[in-house]
Write an enzyme that holds these catalytic residues in place. Sequence first.
Site, short mmCIF file in Angstrom:
data_model
loop_
_atom_site.label_atom_id
_atom_site.label_comp_id
_atom_site.label_asym_id
_atom_site.label_seq_id
_atom_site.Cartn_x
_atom_site.Cartn_y
_atom_site.Cartn_z
N ARG A 1 8.76 1.07 -4.86
CA ARG A 1 7.69 0.35 -5.60
C ARG A 1 7.96 0.06 -7.05
NH1 ARG A 1 2.87 4.13 -4.08
NH2 ARG A 1 4.62 5.59 -4.48
N TYR B 1 3.36 18.60 7.11
CA TYR B 1 2.80 17.32 7.50
C TYR B 1 1.98 17.32 9.13
CZ TYR B 1 4.37 15.19 3.25
OH TYR B 1 4.54 14.92 1.92
N ASP C 1 11.75 6.71 6.23
CA ASP C 1 10.64 7.91 5.86
C ASP C 1 11.33 9.08 6.32
OD1 ASP C 1 7.96 8.04 4.49
OD2 ASP C 1 7.69 9.04 6.20
N ARG D 1 7.64 -5.66 1.06
CA ARG D 1 6.54 -4.93 1.62
C ARG D 1 5.43 -5.67 2.06
NH1 ARG D 1 4.15 0.34 0.82
NH2 ARG D 1 2.24 0.05 2.34
N ARG E 1 14.87 7.58 -4.31
CA ARG E 1 13.91 6.43 -4.04
C ARG E 1 14.39 5.27 -4.99
NH1 ARG E 1 8.41 10.17 -5.07
NH2 ARG E 1 8.59 11.31 -2.87
#
Length: 354
Positions: A31, A154, A77, A40, A27
Site C-alpha cells: 500500500r 486467526y 496472504d 488494488r 511487504r
Amino acid sequence: MNELKNDLFLRALLRKAVPRTPVWIMRQAGRYLPEYREIRAQAGDFMSLCRNPELACEVTMQPLRRFKLDAAILFSDILTVPDAMGLGLYFETGEGPKFKRPVTSRREIQNLPTPDVSAELRYVFDAVSRIRQELAGSVPLIGFAGSPWTVGTYMVEGGSSREFPTIKALAKDEPAALDDMLNKVASITTDYLNAQIESGAQAVMLFDTWGAALEADDYRRFSLASMQKIVDGLTRASNGQQIPVILFTKGAGPLLADMVDTGCDALGVDWTTDLKTARRYVDDRVALQGNLNPAILRESPEAIRQGVADTLESYGDGPGHVFNLGHGITPDIDPENLGILVDAVHELSPKYHE
C-alpha cells in the site's frame, strides 16, 4: 526456467561469500506504492487481487521496477490456507481479516477438512509460475506461508487479536486438540509450500507473527514444533538448486537459539534484538535476515543511512546476512525513502565482505 543473473540472496541464505549484502523488504509490494493502490482498486478487493494471477504478478513486480532489490516475494496472504479449509475468509474495512466460521472446539477441529491444495490454491501456484516467467532470471522468487500457530490464532479468534484469549484458553484446557489442529495446518502448509517450490519458488519463508505471544515452553510446543514439521517435510532442492528455508518469529529474542535446531537455513530477526546478539544466539549456524526498525523510514535521509550503517555494523563481517526491515514496511512510507535505504545497503555493505 531462465538462468539466475543475481543469486546474492540465495548465496547469503546458504552462508556463502557475496560481494555485498543482499536486500529485500518484507511487504515490499503493497500500500505504500501508488501503483499498487491503482491495481488494488482495479481488482475490487484484497482477496480478488490475490486470486488473480495476472494482477498478483504485476503487484509482485512493481517494487522491482523502482528499487535495486535482490529478491521478489510472491504477493499473497498468510490466510490462504485456512480459507482453502472452508472457514470463509473476508476482510472488514478498517478491521483486517475475519473468518465467518472460526474453530473453537475439539469437535470443530476434528471436522476441519483437508483441502486439495493443488485445486483450491491453484491461483497461487499460477501466480508463482507467471512471476518466475516475468522475472526472467533477474532475481530469485520467495514463496511463503504463515506458521500454523499464527494462522491458528486467526482461525480460532475469528480474526485479528491482541491478547488471543480463545486460543490461549484452548491451549490450556484442550492442548491435545490444539496440537491436532496445528498438525493439520502444518501438513496442509507443507503441501502448499512444496507446490510453490514446484511452481518456481526458489526460497520459502514461514511468517510466525504471533509466536512470541506465548511463554517459552508453550512457544516450543504450539509454534516451533509445527514449524519443525513443515521444515522436515519441505522439498529442499529443485532443478539441481538448494531451496533455502527462512523462519521468522517476530519478537523471538533468545528463542532464536531454539529455532536454529529446526534445520532451517536462515532466521528473520526483528528490531528488538540486535544482530550482534542474534548472531551469538545462533552461533553462526544459520544466516540472519533483518533487522532495521520500519519506523526509521519516516525519518530523514541521513537517519535512514545511519540506520542502515548501524544494522550492517551490528551484524559485522562475513557471510550470512540478508538486509531487511525488522517487520513489514508500513503503508504511510514515502517510496523515495525505501530507495534511500536500498541504495545505502548497496553502498555501505561491500566493506563487510572484503
